[in-house]
Design a protein around this motif. Structure first.
Motif, PDB file in Angstrom:
ATOM      1  N   PRO A 236      95.113 -42.798  46.457  1.00 53.75           N
ATOM      2  CA  PRO A 236      95.164 -44.244  46.726  1.00 53.75           C
ATOM      3  C   PRO A 236      96.252 -44.573  47.752  1.00 53.75           C
ATOM      4  N   LEU A 237      96.034 -45.631  48.518  1.00 54.28           N
ATOM      5  CA  LEU A 237      96.967 -45.993  49.581  1.00 54.28           C
ATOM      6  C   LEU A 237      98.370 -46.233  49.039  1.00 54.28           C
ATOM      7  N   ALA A 238      98.485 -46.864  47.876  1.00 54.91           N
ATOM      8  CA  ALA A 238      99.813 -47.130  47.312  1.00 54.91           C
ATOM      9  C   ALA A 238     100.574 -45.829  47.066  1.00 54.91           C
ATOM     10  N   ASP A 239      99.878 -44.813  46.547  1.00 53.05           N
ATOM     11  CA  ASP A 239     100.516 -43.513  46.315  1.00 53.05           C
ATOM     12  C   ASP A 239     100.933 -42.876  47.638  1.00 53.05           C
ATOM     13  N   ALA A 240     100.123 -43.072  48.684  1.00 55.05           N
ATOM     14  CA  ALA A 240     100.442 -42.506  49.993  1.00 55.05           C
ATOM     15  C   ALA A 240     101.682 -43.172  50.596  1.00 55.05           C
ATOM     16  N   VAL A 241     101.768 -44.498  50.482  1.00 60.82           N
ATOM     17  CA  VAL A 241     102.922 -45.223  51.026  1.00 60.82           C
ATOM     18  C   VAL A 241     104.190 -44.826  50.275  1.00 60.82           C
ATOM     19  N   ILE A 242     104.108 -44.769  48.951  1.00 58.69           N
ATOM     20  CA  ILE A 242     105.267 -44.346  48.159  1.00 58.69           C
ATOM     21  C   ILE A 242     105.631 -42.902  48.496  1.00 58.69           C
TER      22      ILE A 242
END
Length: 290
Positions: free
Chosen positions: A180-186
């Protein structure tokens, strides 16, 4: 892409063969990137230096030099490499590892980079289900190969590779990629900050720089591709691989104890392993301990 999917399911041996052959050509191009990109950057830095500190001095017009020109040539005699002499892997074997004109030896690393790129690409094609994820994983693999050898040669991880790799990972996961994008940004933020914090802690304690900023950006890029969950296994594997190789080199007297060792190759190796088998390793580790 539909044609490749059908080919992978109906004729897997042909699919893997095509991946191998195409990746050999990519490996040949990576040899050019590995050799020329650091030289291009050095020339750019020299031009900037003269522009800032010696603006009144007349500098000679720089020779055009990039990934495309001039043509590849023998460094000993200047013989221009022809198309037949530039066939990945086969040309080196046909020429018996020597220049056709002056018979000077050609480094075996050129065919080894080509073969390594092809073998890693086939491994990616075998492990990852055919689709856009396979193409993304191949692109990630090829950039990691280039970064590994540039860092080994020059102790340098160029922004021209690490930053597009980071943004490429975020863009791919924006389109429902590996995580997921949120996991990638984090993962991108945590990857950078973890090594940045270690860098400053080590520098404050010892007064020495334990790693470079390129290492921060590479781990951030891997976090952007694989998510924050992959960072612990990447750090663990890179430290383990680095310790084993470093101790082995020192024990074999092939590396001076005070000479720095680039950390980028170990991050790249660990990131590639995590790409293919990260979940398997994590589940095995947790099931063994718990």
């Amino acid at each position: 892409m539909t044609l490749l999917l059908e080919l992978a399911h109906s004729l897997p041996w042909l699919y893997f063969s095509l991946v191998f052959l195409f990746s050999l050509m990519i490996g040949s191009f990576l040899n050019v990137v590995i050799h020329r990109l650091p030289i291009m950057l050095e020339r750019e830095w020299q031009a900037e230096y003269h522009g800032y500190f010696a603006p009144d001095e007349e500098a000679a017009a720089p020779e055009r030099y990039n990934l495309m020109v001039p043509r590849s040539a023998c460094p000993h005699c200047g013989h221009a490499i022809t198309a037949l002499e530039n066939i990945p892997l086969l040309s080196w074997i046909w020429l018996k590892g020597r220049c056709r004109d002056c018979q000077a030896p050609i480094s075996a690393r050129y065919p080894l980079v080509e073969l390594l790129t092809a073998l890693l690409s086939v491994a990616v094609a075998m492990v990852i289900t055919p689709g856009w994820g396979t193409l993304a994983a191949l692109l990630l693999t090829w950039v990691l190969v280039a970064l590994t050898f540039i860092d080994l040669d020059k102790m340098l991880l160029p922004d021209q590779l690490t930053l597009p790799l980071l943004w490429g990972g975020l863009l791919f996961n924006l389109a429902s990629g590996f995580v997921p994008l949120a996991d990638a940004v984090i993962g991108a933020m945590a990857g950078y900050l973890v090594l940045w914090s270690l860098y400053w802690a080590f520098k404050l304690l010892t007064g020495k720089e334990g790693m470079g900023y390129g290492d921060f950006k590479l781990l951030a890029a891997l976090g952007a591709w694989l998510g924050w969950q992959a960072l612990p296994i990447i750090l663990l594997l890179s430290s383990l691989v680095g310790a084993v190789i470093g101790i082995s080199l020192i024990a074999l007297h092939k590396h001076h104890q005070g000479k720095p060792i680039p950390f980028g190759p170990y991050l790249a190796i660990a990131g590639w392993i995590a790409l293919l088998w990260g979940d398997t390793i994590t589940h095995w580790y947790l099931s063994t301990l718990l």
